[in-house]
Design a protein around this motif. Structure first.
Motif, PDB file in Angstrom:
ATOM      1  N   LYS A   1       0.880  -1.171   0.000  1.00 17.00           N
ATOM      2  CA  LYS A   1       0.000   0.000   0.000  1.00 17.00           C
ATOM      3  C   LYS A   1       0.913   1.215   0.000  1.00 17.00           C
ATOM      4  O   LYS A   1       1.816   1.315   0.846  1.00 17.00           O
ATOM      5  CB  LYS A   1      -0.847   0.043   1.273  1.00 17.00           C
ATOM      6  CG  LYS A   1      -2.006  -0.903   1.256  1.00 17.00           C
ATOM      7  CD  LYS A   1      -3.296  -0.191   0.876  1.00 17.00           C
ATOM      8  CE  LYS A   1      -4.356  -1.233   0.610  1.00 17.00           C
ATOM      9  NZ  LYS A   1      -5.542  -0.702  -0.044  1.00 17.00           N
TER      10      LYS A   1
ATOM     11  N   ARG B   1      -4.020  16.348  -2.142  1.00 19.25           N
ATOM     12  CA  ARG B   1      -5.098  15.427  -2.512  1.00 19.25           C
ATOM     13  C   ARG B   1      -5.803  15.789  -3.811  1.00 19.25           C
ATOM     14  O   ARG B   1      -6.408  14.934  -4.451  1.00 19.25           O
ATOM     15  CB  ARG B   1      -6.129  15.392  -1.388  1.00 19.25           C
ATOM     16  CG  ARG B   1      -5.701  14.563  -0.210  1.00 19.25           C
ATOM     17  CD  ARG B   1      -6.642  14.786   0.958  1.00 19.25           C
ATOM     18  NE  ARG B   1      -6.402  13.833   2.030  1.00 19.25           N
ATOM     19  CZ  ARG B   1      -6.888  13.985   3.257  1.00 19.25           C
ATOM     20  NH1 ARG B   1      -7.641  15.033   3.558  1.00 19.25           N
ATOM     21  NH2 ARG B   1      -6.637  13.077   4.182  1.00 19.25           N
TER      22      ARG B   1
ATOM     23  N   PRO C   1      -6.917  10.021  -1.932  1.00 22.67           N
ATOM     24  CA  PRO C   1      -6.855  11.026  -0.855  1.00 22.67           C
ATOM     25  C   PRO C   1      -6.646  10.419   0.524  1.00 22.67           C
ATOM     26  O   PRO C   1      -5.918  10.988   1.331  1.00 22.67           O
ATOM     27  CB  PRO C   1      -8.226  11.707  -0.937  1.00 22.67           C
ATOM     28  CG  PRO C   1      -8.637  11.551  -2.349  1.00 22.67           C
ATOM     29  CD  PRO C   1      -8.089  10.232  -2.801  1.00 22.67           C
ATOM     30  N   TYR C   2      -7.269   9.273   0.813  1.00 16.69           N
ATOM     31  CA  TYR C   2      -7.178   8.697   2.157  1.00 16.69           C
ATOM     32  C   TYR C   2      -5.844   7.996   2.377  1.00 16.69           C
ATOM     33  O   TYR C   2      -5.621   7.422   3.436  1.00 16.69           O
ATOM     34  CB  TYR C   2      -8.357   7.747   2.442  1.00 16.69           C
ATOM     35  CG  TYR C   2      -8.718   6.857   1.292  1.00 16.69           C
ATOM     36  CD1 TYR C   2      -9.676   7.252   0.371  1.00 16.69           C
ATOM     37  CD2 TYR C   2      -8.095   5.627   1.118  1.00 16.69           C
ATOM     38  CE1 TYR C   2     -10.003   6.453  -0.703  1.00 16.69           C
ATOM     39  CE2 TYR C   2      -8.424   4.815   0.046  1.00 16.69           C
ATOM     40  CZ  TYR C   2      -9.376   5.234  -0.858  1.00 16.69           C
ATOM     41  OH  TYR C   2      -9.684   4.441  -1.927  1.00 16.69           O
ATOM     42  N   GLN C   3      -4.943   8.035   1.408  1.00 22.43           N
ATOM     43  CA  GLN C   3      -3.592   7.546   1.619  1.00 22.43           C
ATOM     44  C   GLN C   3      -2.569   8.687   1.515  1.00 22.43           C
ATOM     45  O   GLN C   3      -1.387   8.450   1.285  1.00 22.43           O
ATOM     46  CB  GLN C   3      -3.289   6.389   0.666  1.00 22.43           C
ATOM     47  CG  GLN C   3      -3.994   5.111   1.123  1.00 22.43           C
ATOM     48  CD  GLN C   3      -4.028   3.989   0.099  1.00 22.43           C
ATOM     49  OE1 GLN C   3      -5.052   3.320  -0.060  1.00 22.43           O
ATOM     50  NE2 GLN C   3      -2.946   3.780  -0.610  1.00 22.43           N
TER      51      GLN C   3
ATOM     52  N   TYR D   1      -2.447   8.449  11.431  1.00 25.64           N
ATOM     53  CA  TYR D   1      -3.254   8.302  10.213  1.00 25.64           C
ATOM     54  C   TYR D   1      -3.226   6.887   9.635  1.00 25.64           C
ATOM     55  O   TYR D   1      -4.197   6.441   9.064  1.00 25.64           O
ATOM     56  CB  TYR D   1      -2.807   9.305   9.139  1.00 25.64           C
ATOM     57  CG  TYR D   1      -3.182  10.739   9.470  1.00 25.64           C
ATOM     58  CD1 TYR D   1      -4.298  11.335   8.895  1.00 25.64           C
ATOM     59  CD2 TYR D   1      -2.435  11.489  10.375  1.00 25.64           C
ATOM     60  CE1 TYR D   1      -4.651  12.642   9.207  1.00 25.64           C
ATOM     61  CE2 TYR D   1      -2.782  12.803  10.689  1.00 25.64           C
ATOM     62  CZ  TYR D   1      -3.891  13.368  10.107  1.00 25.64           C
ATOM     63  OH  TYR D   1      -4.249  14.662  10.424  1.00 25.64           O
ATOM     64  N   ILE D   2      -2.106   6.198   9.767  1.00 23.50           N
ATOM     65  CA  ILE D   2      -1.983   4.867   9.161  1.00 23.50           C
ATOM     66  C   ILE D   2      -2.127   3.774  10.216  1.00 23.50           C
ATOM     67  O   ILE D   2      -2.800   2.771  10.005  1.00 23.50           O
ATOM     68  CB  ILE D   2      -0.627   4.713   8.424  1.00 23.50           C
ATOM     69  CG1 ILE D   2      -0.486   5.790   7.338  1.00 23.50           C
ATOM     70  CG2 ILE D   2      -0.492   3.309   7.828  1.00 23.50           C
ATOM     71  CD1 ILE D   2       0.852   5.787   6.618  1.00 23.50           C
TER      72      ILE D   2
END
Lengths: 332, 332
Positions: free
Chosen positions: B181, B194, B205-207, B249-250
């Motif tokens: 990922k 983003r 965007p969510y990565q 975030y991750i």
């Protein structure tokens, strides 16, 4: 993209994967949901947003957000994370003789939850902050995993992760099989959830948004860095914080959102007022026999404004007693 | 999981997808990298971590983090986001007559960048905050997209998104094809990135993790909610903030990280000191002809400690001049 994956699994996926994909496409994708208007509304939305036409949503925009406590798993008679916090305070007590005379710890250690609760939000915050800080993120993760594997619910005697809602697990799987990305957006602690949500829901850590304390990057004596959890609030993911969290962590407006309390109102509203189709779902706790019945008057899972405005925003109110064939995975 | 997808694409993927997957598996996955020890080190790491054995990494743990400015795209002669901020201040100026006499705006509007820069970090922060707040997230997204589509680099005259590094785009694709990922972890503004990173790098965007201002959930006069960007710093994703951001975030420690400045030191260190294999990569700007040559003395992309300790942590230092066959996608 996920369409391709699903289609493929019939040919070349692993056996386990293929089975779940086959089951979904060939038979009922939501077997724990009773037939009726509620189930049909879900299927209609997923069908119309994944079929070419006016309501089609591109795969990259298929963002689905789920509250956790009371939406994906049970939250009674107290938030499960609070049960964890209490167990941790008890385990930490030998190193904190001062707690014998200091509230709310004194009451908690004496099992006097009435006095703890009388301390209000301040007392609960103290318990949560104390039990969730002064520890590295790696150690904390292990503590949660150990607790989830051993602790049991006071009423059902089940492990807490056996109290996820089977109909919702099926809904998550159904959405993913149709190209949706599933996220948790919960007031619960993000590190507490991430320790078990991947296994329970198939939702990886980076798709879990929750409340958090600060963390600090520190180099230990052995030269190895670690992240240490601080007794400071970093983000409170509830009410208006939920659409804020969705923006900061996901960066896209969801098109499908499920919640069960007024803490989810803002993210439901945010979902239902975007351009194009948006689906809002409220899990209504109506089953006092198989689970718990509560809404407008409950401090936990308080649901008042959400019920009032469900019609206005066209939110689907799920009646747990009538719409769900089973609650927990263990039920047949 | 992604293995399956890749394997499938040969049978049932779309034509465009299949082509890139075929190219990867059948021929050179990194055609813009010159043959040699650097390229081989990357391939060796990916091969050993995706092959059963001591260094195998399960798919769920294949987390790869990339800095953006100077690592995935050019950052000279000034951060591209600063060029955007300056253009936005100019566009906003007619509504702000007071800027005619107020620094750093006065100097900026007069094209006197020397005076702006003399204002130091405080002046730059004022420019960034002013140009990135008081606007809804939806409007801001549109402004960035419009700018990326029209603005051009002062030296190359290319659009800024044409100045992504082709070898790194190939590396991202190669990692993803092997179950990794890919995330961006950058000091740049998350909403700025983003708006274009999904198209440029295939990173949704969510990565994307970056610096951010606060956002506020507000109900507009028409009853529609919007998220409004505030002139307050929410998160600064640089230096020790990078491993912190990765955790918040991750929620997993990366096993592959690439950066180009001492702002990336902490996340490289965090990656290289986990249990099991961890790969750190430093992009060293050595090519004054095709790009820019800078490191220890440059304020932008300052790289000093990272070069000193590359040996200690076994970080791969990529020599842009010698290791890269081409820099930008347009080069043949």
């Amino acid at each position: 993209m996920l369409f391709i994956t699903t289609a493929c699994k019939n040919n070349s996926g692993t056996k386990a994967d293929a089975k779940s994909a086959d089951t979904l496409s060939a038979t009922d994708p939501l077997p724990s949901w009773n037939e009726g208007a509620t189930k049909q509304a879900i299927i209609d939305f997923v069908t119309k947003t994944t079929t070419e036409g006016d309501d089609f949503i591109p795969v990259t925009d298929r963002i689905a957000c789920f509250d956790n406590d009371g939406t994906l798993w049970c939250e009674q008679p107290m938030y499960f994370q609070l049960a964890f916090a209490i167990d941790r305070i008890k385990a930490m007590a030998p190193d904190h003789p001062e707690w014998k005379t200091k509230q709310p710890f004194k009451a908690l250690l004496e099992g006097d939850m009435k006095t703890v609760m009388a301390g209000g939000e301040k007392a609960l915050m103290q318990i949560v902050m104390t039990s969730h800080s002064g520890i590295t993120t790696d150690e904390f993760d292990k503590k949660v995993k150990d607790w989830i594997a051993t602790a049991t619910h006071p009423v059902t005697k089940k492990h807490y992760n056996e109290m996820v809602y089977q109909p919702m697990v099926e809904l998550l799987t159904y959405l993913r099989a149709n190209g949706y990305k599933t996220f948790i957006v919960s007031g619960g602690g993000v590190d507490f959830m991430r320790a078990w949500t991947e296994k329970a829901y198939g939702i990886p850590p980076y798709q879990v948004i929750g409340s958090s304390v600060g963390v600090k990057y520190e180099i230990a004596a052995d030269g190895k860095p670690a992240l240490v959890k601080q007794a400071t609030l970093n983000f409170y993911d509830d009410k208006e914080g939920k659409p804020v969290g969705i923006h900061q962590y996901i960066g896209k407006r969801p098109v499908f959102t499920a919640g069960n309390s007024d803490g989810d109102y803002a993210m439901l509203q945010y979902t239902s007022t975007g351009d194009g189709p948006g689906f809002g779902m409220i899990i209504h706790h109506t089953d006092s026999i198989r689970e718990y019945a509560y809404d407008r008057k409950s401090p936990i899972g308080h649901l008042n404004k959400g019920l009032d405005d469900a019609g206005k925003y066209n939110w689907l109110v799920v009646d747990m007693m009538n719409d769900w064939k089973r609650i927990y995975p263990s039920e047949q």
